[in-house]
Each structure stands twice: as structure tokens, then as C-alpha cells.
Design a protein around this motif. Structure first.
Motif, PDB file in Angstrom:
ATOM      1  N   SER A 116      31.152 102.799   2.761  1.00  0.00           N
ATOM      2  CA  SER A 116      30.006 101.991   2.804  1.00  0.00           C
ATOM      3  C   SER A 116      29.585 101.251   1.291  1.00  0.00           C
ATOM      4  O   SER A 116      28.325 100.969   1.268  1.00  0.00           O
ATOM      5  N   THR A 163      23.830 106.032  -1.042  1.00  0.00           N
ATOM      6  CA  THR A 163      24.502 104.817  -0.141  1.00  0.00           C
ATOM      7  C   THR A 163      22.759 103.945   0.309  1.00  0.00           C
ATOM      8  O   THR A 163      22.167 104.907   0.175  1.00  0.00           O
ATOM      9  N   GLY A 164      23.913 103.236   1.467  1.00  0.00           N
ATOM     10  CA  GLY A 164      21.615 102.451   1.908  1.00  0.00           C
ATOM     11  C   GLY A 164      21.856 103.027   3.047  1.00  0.00           C
ATOM     12  O   GLY A 164      22.260 103.695   3.916  1.00  0.00           O
ATOM     13  N   GLU A 165      20.099 103.154   3.546  1.00  0.00           N
ATOM     14  CA  GLU A 165      20.114 103.669   5.303  1.00  0.00           C
ATOM     15  C   GLU A 165      20.792 102.597   6.161  1.00  0.00           C
ATOM     16  O   GLU A 165      20.892 103.748   7.022  1.00  0.00           O
ATOM     17  N   ARG A 166      21.765 101.361   6.099  1.00  0.00           N
ATOM     18  CA  ARG A 166      21.848 100.973   7.222  1.00  0.00           C
ATOM     19  C   ARG A 166      23.233 101.348   6.942  1.00  0.00           C
ATOM     20  O   ARG A 166      24.036 100.262   7.985  1.00  0.00           O
ATOM     21  N   SER A 167      24.354 101.907   5.839  1.00  0.00           N
ATOM     22  CA  SER A 167      25.243 102.057   5.426  1.00  0.00           C
ATOM     23  C   SER A 167      26.203 102.736   6.461  1.00  0.00           C
ATOM     24  O   SER A 167      25.467 103.503   7.193  1.00  0.00           O
ATOM     25  N   GLY A 170      25.195 106.547   5.405  1.00  0.00           N
ATOM     26  CA  GLY A 170      23.480 106.420   5.542  1.00  0.00           C
ATOM     27  C   GLY A 170      22.983 106.273   7.136  1.00  0.00           C
ATOM     28  O   GLY A 170      22.365 107.449   7.472  1.00  0.00           O
ATOM     29  N   ARG A 171      24.182 105.507   7.827  1.00  0.00           N
ATOM     30  CA  ARG A 171      23.644 105.859   9.309  1.00  0.00           C
ATOM     31  C   ARG A 171      24.023 107.183  10.218  1.00  0.00           C
ATOM     32  O   ARG A 171      23.424 108.069  10.787  1.00  0.00           O
ATOM     33  N   TYR A 172      25.392 107.957   9.462  1.00  0.00           N
ATOM     34  CA  TYR A 172      26.078 108.814   9.943  1.00  0.00           C
ATOM     35  C   TYR A 172      25.253 110.270   9.735  1.00  0.00           C
ATOM     36  O   TYR A 172      24.558 111.256  10.948  1.00  0.00           O
ATOM     37  N   THR A 174      21.582 109.913   8.738  1.00  0.00           N
ATOM     38  CA  THR A 174      20.587 110.247   9.319  1.00  0.00           C
ATOM     39  C   THR A 174      20.688 110.308  11.240  1.00  0.00           C
ATOM     40  O   THR A 174      19.967 111.637  11.357  1.00  0.00           O
ATOM     41  N   THR A 183      13.912 108.299  -0.003  1.00  0.00           N
ATOM     42  CA  THR A 183      14.831 107.513  -0.557  1.00  0.00           C
ATOM     43  C   THR A 183      14.675 106.498  -1.765  1.00  0.00           C
ATOM     44  O   THR A 183      12.782 106.281  -1.626  1.00  0.00           O
TER      45      THR A 183
END
Length: 203
Positions: A116, A163-167, A170-172, A174, A183
């Protein structure tokens, strides 16, 4: 003959000096230091964790990737975190840095973080390479039940991921823990309750 004695003494002294010079401690070489992430301190302030609360920081620090330990040392937060390294016996009884190392779940989280990180940074490459070497590249990633069981065993008060929310990481996270509690500038935080993992959320 007497005139040669001072010269002989000087020769012996020079030989002794040459012998011990290689073992005289020298200053450590200067190296590049990574500053704490921009949102690091603000994220912990927003979390309002009690003193001594244990935090799972991602990436998890190891002997091959120590930057999170420096972030903690430079800022004073968190007061307690998982990871680090030491020289100790591994399962085979032999001395090893990091002891037995991270669990498969911890290695997988570090690999997700390395994937990421933007631009394939050298730090991310080191973290990913270390994880791959220890876990055989984690050919099969842990299932959600295994990850929840590991989180329950760690019992962190919070998970803080740089990390970023769309990484990928981040997705994992969430999907596993629900939306982040906080954030701030590329730092995602989940404040966790004291209950058990149920479904995709920690209560």
C-alpha cells in the motif's frame, strides 16, 4: 646501544597502536531518518486513549523495519505498542533476532502495508522483503476468523495504520473493523472496545 632504546620503545608503541586501532569504537555513521507521519500525533490526540493503552501500529516494527519505533520515540505516542525486536531464543533453541518473529497474521498485515505504500519506497520494500522471507511470501493469507482470533489475542485498545483509506491495507482493515474512528493525514485509526470480535466489527 642506549641510543637505540627510545627508538625501539617508539616502535613497540607504534605497533601496539596499530594493533588496537581497528577495535577502538568509532561514531556510528549518519543515516537518513524518517520523520513521523504528518497525522501521527494528531491521530493519537483524537483517539484519547488511556495512559498505557496497548496499540497495534501498522506497519508492525521488526528488526528489519524500525521506523515506527522511532516515530514513537520522537513523539511519545503511543505509550505502548506491539512489535519491536530483541535477541532471544527461537523455537529451535537457537538465538535469533526477533525471536520467533511475527505471527502469520502480523506478517500478512505488514505485507499489505508494504503493497500500500506509495512509490515503492525503500522502507516498504524492506518491510515487504522481510515479511516474504519469514512467511514464504504468505502464499495463502489468513482467513478472517484467524485474523479476528489474532486481534483478540493481542487485545489492542486501538489499531493505527499509516495508510490511506483506499489502499489495500485500508480496505482490508475497514472490511474487518468497520469505518475508521479517526482519519488524519494518511493515518487511519480504529478505537476498539473491550469485547470480542463479532462479524466485521470489534465491539
Amino acid at each position: 646501544p642506549g641510543a637505540r632504546r627510545p627508538g625501539a620503545r617508539l616502535g613497540i608503541a607504534a605497533a601496539a597502536l596499530a594493533a588496537i586501532t581497528p577495535i577502538v569504537p568509532r561514531p556510528l555513521p549518519a543515516g537518513l531518518v524518517s520523520a513521523a507521519p504528518a497525522g501521527w500525533t494528531a491521530a493519537f490526540a483524537a483517539l484519547r486513549l488511556p495512559p498505557g493503552a496497548h496499540v497495534l501500529v501498522l506497519p508492525i516494527p521488526e528488526s528489519t523495519f524500525t521506523e515506527p519505533l522511532r516515530w514513537q520515540a520522537d513523539t511519545g505516542v503511543p505509550s505502548s505498542m506491539f512489535g519491536g525486536y530483541f535477541m532471544g531464543p527461537a523455537r529451535n533453541g537457537q538465538a535469533a533476532t526477533d525471536g520467533n518473529g511475527l505471527s502469520p497474521e502480523g506478517l500478512y498485515l505488514n505485507q499489505l502495508w508494504a503493497r500500500s505504500s506509495p512509490g515503492g519506497a525503500a522502507a516498504a520494500a524492506r518491510a515487504g522483503a522481510a515479511a516474504a522471507a519469514r512467511a514464504g511470501a504468505a502464499r495463502t493469507h489468513p482467513d478472517r476468523a484467524s485474523m479476528r482470533a489474532q486481534l483478540a489475542a493481542w487485545h489492542p485498545a486501538a489499531v493505527v495504520a499509516v495508510t490511506g483509506e483506499r489502499s489495500a491495507l485500508g480496505r482490508y482493515l475497514t472490511g474487518l473493523l468497520g469505518p475508521p474512528t479517526v482519519t488524519v493525514h494518511g493515518v487511519l485509526c480504529w478505537r476498539l472496545g473491550s469485547g470480542v470480535l463479532s462479524g466485521g466489527t470489534v465491539f
